[in-house]
Write a protein that holds these residues in place. Structure first.
Motif, PDB file in Angstrom:
ATOM      1  N   VAL A  70      44.022  47.075  51.688  1.00 40.26           N
ATOM      2  CA  VAL A  70      44.338  47.172  50.260  1.00 40.26           C
ATOM      3  C   VAL A  70      43.066  47.046  49.436  1.00 40.26           C
ATOM      4  O   VAL A  70      42.882  47.748  48.435  1.00 40.26           O
ATOM      5  N   PHE A  71      42.169  46.168  49.864  1.00 42.66           N
ATOM      6  CA  PHE A  71      40.903  45.973  49.141  1.00 42.66           C
ATOM      7  C   PHE A  71      40.104  47.269  49.096  1.00 42.66           C
ATOM      8  O   PHE A  71      39.575  47.647  48.037  1.00 42.66           O
ATOM      9  N   ILE A  72      40.005  47.961  50.228  1.00 40.69           N
ATOM     10  CA  ILE A  72      39.256  49.219  50.273  1.00 40.69           C
ATOM     11  C   ILE A  72      39.869  50.238  49.315  1.00 40.69           C
ATOM     12  O   ILE A  72      39.159  50.935  48.575  1.00 40.69           O
ATOM     13  N   ALA A  73      41.206  50.330  49.308  1.00 41.87           N
ATOM     14  CA  ALA A  73      41.892  51.283  48.437  1.00 41.87           C
ATOM     15  C   ALA A  73      41.680  50.929  46.961  1.00 41.87           C
ATOM     16  O   ALA A  73      41.389  51.804  46.134  1.00 41.87           O
ATOM     17  N   VAL A  74      41.801  49.649  46.643  1.00 39.78           N
ATOM     18  CA  VAL A  74      41.657  49.196  45.255  1.00 39.78           C
ATOM     19  C   VAL A  74      40.222  49.366  44.773  1.00 39.78           C
ATOM     20  O   VAL A  74      39.979  49.858  43.661  1.00 39.78           O
ATOM     21  N   ILE A  75      39.253  48.968  45.600  1.00 47.15           N
ATOM     22  CA  ILE A  75      37.847  49.068  45.188  1.00 47.15           C
ATOM     23  C   ILE A  75      37.427  50.530  45.078  1.00 47.15           C
ATOM     24  O   ILE A  75      36.602  50.895  44.226  1.00 47.15           O
ATOM     25  N   ALA A  76      38.011  51.390  45.908  1.00 41.17           N
ATOM     26  CA  ALA A  76      37.717  52.828  45.811  1.00 41.17           C
ATOM     27  C   ALA A  76      38.209  53.380  44.480  1.00 41.17           C
ATOM     28  O   ALA A  76      37.505  54.147  43.808  1.00 41.17           O
ATOM     29  N   ALA A  77      39.422  52.974  44.086  1.00 40.42           N
ATOM     30  CA  ALA A  77      39.969  53.407  42.800  1.00 40.42           C
ATOM     31  C   ALA A  77      39.098  52.904  41.646  1.00 40.42           C
ATOM     32  O   ALA A  77      38.802  53.654  40.698  1.00 40.42           O
ATOM     33  N   LEU A  89      38.365  49.677  31.954  1.00 38.21           N
ATOM     34  CA  LEU A  89      39.289  50.732  32.370  1.00 38.21           C
ATOM     35  C   LEU A  89      39.395  50.782  33.891  1.00 38.21           C
ATOM     36  O   LEU A  89      40.494  50.967  34.442  1.00 38.21           O
ATOM     37  N   SER A  90      38.280  50.578  34.574  1.00 39.54           N
ATOM     38  CA  SER A  90      38.268  50.554  36.035  1.00 39.54           C
ATOM     39  C   SER A  90      39.085  49.383  36.564  1.00 39.54           C
ATOM     40  O   SER A  90      39.855  49.524  37.519  1.00 39.54           O
ATOM     41  N   SER A  91      38.946  48.233  35.918  1.00 39.12           N
ATOM     42  CA  SER A  91      39.683  47.034  36.322  1.00 39.12           C
ATOM     43  C   SER A  91      41.177  47.196  36.089  1.00 39.12           C
ATOM     44  O   SER A  91      41.995  46.805  36.930  1.00 39.12           O
ATOM     45  N   ILE A  92      41.532  47.778  34.957  1.00 36.94           N
ATOM     46  CA  ILE A  92      42.950  47.994  34.638  1.00 36.94           C
ATOM     47  C   ILE A  92      43.579  48.960  35.643  1.00 36.94           C
ATOM     48  O   ILE A  92      44.700  48.740  36.115  1.00 36.94           O
ATOM     49  N   THR A  93      42.859  50.024  35.964  1.00 42.12           N
ATOM     50  CA  THR A  93      43.350  50.995  36.951  1.00 42.12           C
ATOM     51  C   THR A  93      43.584  50.332  38.304  1.00 42.12           C
ATOM     52  O   THR A  93      44.627  50.538  38.944  1.00 42.12           O
ATOM     53  N   ALA A  94      42.622  49.512  38.733  1.00 46.73           N
ATOM     54  CA  ALA A  94      42.751  48.806  40.004  1.00 46.73           C
ATOM     55  C   ALA A  94      43.938  47.848  39.980  1.00 46.73           C
ATOM     56  O   ALA A  94      44.685  47.741  40.960  1.00 46.73           O
ATOM     57  N   ALA A  95      44.135  47.177  38.851  1.00 45.48           N
ATOM     58  CA  ALA A  95      45.260  46.242  38.711  1.00 45.48           C
ATOM     59  C   ALA A  95      46.599  46.970  38.788  1.00 45.48           C
ATOM     60  O   ALA A  95      47.551  46.483  39.407  1.00 45.48           O
ATOM     61  N   VAL A  96      46.677  48.148  38.152  1.00 44.43           N
ATOM     62  CA  VAL A  96      47.909  48.946  38.175  1.00 44.43           C
ATOM     63  C   VAL A  96      48.247  49.381  39.602  1.00 44.43           C
ATOM     64  O   VAL A  96      49.413  49.385  40.015  1.00 44.43           O
ATOM     65  N   LEU A  97      47.229  49.711  40.374  1.00 44.10           N
ATOM     66  CA  LEU A  97      47.435  50.246  41.723  1.00 44.10           C
ATOM     67  C   LEU A  97      47.581  49.173  42.802  1.00 44.10           C
ATOM     68  O   LEU A  97      47.998  49.482  43.919  1.00 44.10           O
ATOM     69  N   TYR A  98      47.244  47.928  42.481  1.00 45.89           N
ATOM     70  CA  TYR A  98      47.281  46.861  43.483  1.00 45.89           C
ATOM     71  C   TYR A  98      48.663  46.693  44.112  1.00 45.89           C
ATOM     72  O   TYR A  98      48.803  46.634  45.337  1.00 45.89           O
ATOM     73  N   GLY A  99      49.707  46.638  43.289  1.00 46.36           N
ATOM     74  CA  GLY A  99      51.074  46.488  43.800  1.00 46.36           C
ATOM     75  C   GLY A  99      51.506  47.643  44.693  1.00 46.36           C
ATOM     76  O   GLY A  99      51.938  47.431  45.832  1.00 46.36           O
ATOM     77  N   PRO A 100      51.389  48.885  44.223  1.00 45.16           N
ATOM     78  CA  PRO A 100      51.757  50.032  45.063  1.00 45.16           C
ATOM     79  C   PRO A 100      50.960  50.120  46.358  1.00 45.16           C
ATOM     80  O   PRO A 100      51.523  50.429  47.412  1.00 45.16           O
TER      81      PRO A 100
END
Length: 239
Positions: A147-154, A167-178
């Motif tokens: 999950v970390f790799i996916a989130v940090i990539a986003a 904006l990068s942090s918000i995007t990562a936060a939105v995608l963390y759950g999915p």
């Protein structure tokens, strides 16, 4: 899921101990401490720049070295809290290694959530702290490297395109759950992990993601107005 509800009820003391330790560790706000050291106690990072006691504001207001120290220490305090949570919950008797892993991971999530709360509302600094992005990233890395790799990539993709950390942090936060749901449901569940664990992990990730997004409410307003600052390299001028 009923099993996990009973499990949490019977392990209240573990939850409380883990939560208290993690919150107190999270409350050690590096941004505030580093800024006071660098400025000889004359300035408070919460009264500088954006007013946020976090890595980005330290970078803009104090400098690169203090910012690096801030990001490292903010990550380490969460990692220590997560390890303690894992150790406390790993003592629960389990019928299998997978169940033991599930228990340990529950301890990690509880510790991580309260470390983030401590970072954002530090008891040592009048409950005014940062937004918890670095602390949350440390939890994700400690909990699930996939999950970390996916989130940090986003995060990196959005940052490369916009140069805007918020904006990068918000995007990562939105995608963390999915991302957490996909990793646990597609890979862990078929390998013996319970559906309750998948649900619990996803809910924990959603809670953390929503918390980080809410803490960025002012940034979201500036983004909508087109006023959010970008991180850009400073150009050297000839003397």
């Amino acid at each position: 899921m009923n099993f996990y509800l009973s499990f949490l009820a019977y392990n209240c003391w573990r939850i409380i101990i883990t939560a208290v330790i993690a919150y107190l560790l999270g409350s050690v706000n590096t941004a505030v401490i580093v800024t006071k050291i660098v400025t000889g106690g004359k300035k408070d990072i919460r009264e500088m720049g954006s007013g946020n006691a976090g890595f980005t504001n330290v970078l803009r207001s104090v400098g690169k070295v203090p910012a690096i120290f801030t990001i490292v220490c903010d990550a380490l305090k969460c990692v220590v809290a997560v390890i303690i949570g894992w150790l406390i919950f790993s003592t629960i008797p389990a019928d299998s290694q997978i169940l033991s892993n599930e228990f340990g991971n529950c301890g990690k999530y509880i510790a991580g959530i309260f470390a983030i709360l401590g970072h954002s509302y530090p008891v040592y600094f009048h409950f005014k702290g940062g937004k918890g992005v670095v602390t949350a990233a440390a939890l994700i890395a400690s909990e699930d490297w996939r999950v970390f790799i996916a989130v940090i990539a986003a995060f990196l993709i959005v940052f490369a395109c916009t140069k805007i950390i918020s904006l990068s942090s918000i995007t990562a936060a939105v995608l963390y759950g999915p991302f957490t749901f996909l990793a646990t449901f597609l890979f862990d569940y078929p390998n013996g992990y319970s559906l309750g664990y998948v649900i619990l992990s996803t809910v924990a990730a959603l809670i953390i993601g929503i918390f980080v997004i809410v803490k960025h409410k002012d940034n979201i307003k500036r983004l909508m107005r087109g006023e959010e600052k970008k991180i850009t390299a400073k150009k050297k001028t000839n003397a």
